[in-house]
Write a protein that holds these residues in place. Structure first.
Motif, PDB file in Angstrom:
ATOM      1  N   TYR A  54       0.847  -1.195   0.000  1.00  0.00           N
ATOM      2  CA  TYR A  54       0.000   0.000   0.000  1.00  0.00           C
ATOM      3  C   TYR A  54       0.874   1.234   0.000  1.00  0.00           C
ATOM      4  O   TYR A  54       1.995   1.199   0.483  1.00  0.00           O
ATOM      5  CB  TYR A  54      -0.902   0.000   1.245  1.00  0.00           C
ATOM      6  CG  TYR A  54      -1.782  -1.201   1.329  1.00  0.00           C
ATOM      7  CD1 TYR A  54      -3.004  -1.242   0.652  1.00  0.00           C
ATOM      8  CD2 TYR A  54      -1.382  -2.327   2.047  1.00  0.00           C
ATOM      9  CE1 TYR A  54      -3.800  -2.365   0.694  1.00  0.00           C
ATOM     10  CE2 TYR A  54      -2.176  -3.461   2.095  1.00  0.00           C
ATOM     11  CZ  TYR A  54      -3.383  -3.475   1.423  1.00  0.00           C
ATOM     12  OH  TYR A  54      -4.167  -4.589   1.460  1.00  0.00           O
ATOM     13  N   LYS A  55       0.316   2.316  -0.484  1.00  0.00           N
ATOM     14  CA  LYS A  55       1.023   3.596  -0.413  1.00  0.00           C
ATOM     15  C   LYS A  55       0.925   4.130   1.008  1.00  0.00           C
ATOM     16  O   LYS A  55      -0.103   3.980   1.669  1.00  0.00           O
ATOM     17  CB  LYS A  55       0.362   4.602  -1.362  1.00  0.00           C
ATOM     18  CG  LYS A  55       0.785   4.403  -2.802  1.00  0.00           C
ATOM     19  CD  LYS A  55       1.641   5.575  -3.255  1.00  0.00           C
ATOM     20  CE  LYS A  55       2.002   5.449  -4.719  1.00  0.00           C
ATOM     21  NZ  LYS A  55       3.110   6.354  -5.048  1.00  0.00           N
ATOM     22  N   THR A  57       3.214   7.134   3.845  1.00  0.00           N
ATOM     23  CA  THR A  57       4.330   8.071   3.961  1.00  0.00           C
ATOM     24  C   THR A  57       5.093   7.674   5.218  1.00  0.00           C
ATOM     25  O   THR A  57       4.523   7.024   6.104  1.00  0.00           O
ATOM     26  CB  THR A  57       3.852   9.528   4.127  1.00  0.00           C
ATOM     27  OG1 THR A  57       3.159   9.619   5.377  1.00  0.00           O
ATOM     28  CG2 THR A  57       2.933   9.971   2.991  1.00  0.00           C
ATOM     29  N   GLY A 139       7.667   5.024   1.604  1.00  0.00           N
ATOM     30  CA  GLY A 139       6.453   5.365   0.861  1.00  0.00           C
ATOM     31  C   GLY A 139       5.560   4.179   0.552  1.00  0.00           C
ATOM     32  O   GLY A 139       4.465   4.354   0.037  1.00  0.00           O
ATOM     33  N   TYR A 140       6.029   2.965   0.860  1.00  0.00           N
ATOM     34  CA  TYR A 140       5.211   1.777   0.637  1.00  0.00           C
ATOM     35  C   TYR A 140       5.120   0.952   1.908  1.00  0.00           C
ATOM     36  O   TYR A 140       6.112   0.740   2.583  1.00  0.00           O
ATOM     37  CB  TYR A 140       5.784   0.911  -0.494  1.00  0.00           C
ATOM     38  CG  TYR A 140       5.589   1.546  -1.841  1.00  0.00           C
ATOM     39  CD1 TYR A 140       4.391   1.384  -2.527  1.00  0.00           C
ATOM     40  CD2 TYR A 140       6.578   2.348  -2.394  1.00  0.00           C
ATOM     41  CE1 TYR A 140       4.187   1.996  -3.745  1.00  0.00           C
ATOM     42  CE2 TYR A 140       6.385   2.966  -3.618  1.00  0.00           C
ATOM     43  CZ  TYR A 140       5.190   2.780  -4.288  1.00  0.00           C
ATOM     44  OH  TYR A 140       4.986   3.391  -5.493  1.00  0.00           O
TER      45      TYR A 140
END
Ligand code: CUA
Length: 177
Positions: A54-55, A57, A139-140
């Protein structure tokens, strides 16, 4: 243009010996078998990780990881919190220069969704001595569903070169009965 042009120009249309033809057919059929085995084994083999991505931060991810550590920390070990999350829950592992944080304590036979993400750049999650390898990127949010079937102490090493401290980037997962 060839340096020495072939004397027999129609080289691709020579008569073929029977033995060679048989081997070509065998090799071709074997190639087909291997090709369809790849597809079959992708589904039927036991070696595939159950993973999702998933994305996220670094900030969002760190907030989730910190919340789990705060809620389920059981002790400290060499400056690292040891976290014993409830069976079946989501577990968060942070990769950063140069550590895997926190130490996880899982129960044998229980299934967990183990998340991992990087706070800076790419690291590689490699669980020892089992053969689980996952690239961990900033980021992932990489999620691996795992059910430990063996109690003991497992090491995490970073298998993606990440700078001067790469070889010291080790972590730990305990599996308790
Ligand atoms: Cu992290 Cu190498």
């Amino acid at each position: 243009m060839a340096i020495t042009p072939p004397t027999v120009r129609i080289w691709w249309k020579e008569p073929i010996a029977k033995v060679e033809l048989i081997w070509i057919v065998i090799a071709f059929i074997w190639g087909l078998v291997m090709f369809f085995m790849m597809i079959y084994w992708h589904g039927a083999g036991q070696q595939n990780l159950s993973n999702e991505a998933y994305k996220t931060t670094p900030e969002q991810y760190a907030a989730k990881a910190n919340a789990v550590v705060e809620a389920h920390k059981v002790r400290d070990e060499a400056g690292y919190p040891v976290v014993h999350p409830p069976a079946g829950s989501d577990v968060y592992l942070i990769a950063r220069l140069w550590q895997w944080w926190p130490i996880l304590e899982l129960e044998k036979g229980q299934t967990y969704r183990v998340h991992m993400s990087s706070m800076d750049w790419q690291h590689g999650f490699s669980l020892q001595p089992t053969n689980i390898n996952i690239s961990v990127h900033p980021g992932y949010d990489m999620v691996v569903t795992m059910t430990p079937d063996q109690a003991g102490e497992f090491g995490i090493v970073c298998n993606e070169f990440c700078g001067i401290g790469h070889h010291m980037m080790i972590g730990k997962i305990y599996v308790v009965e």
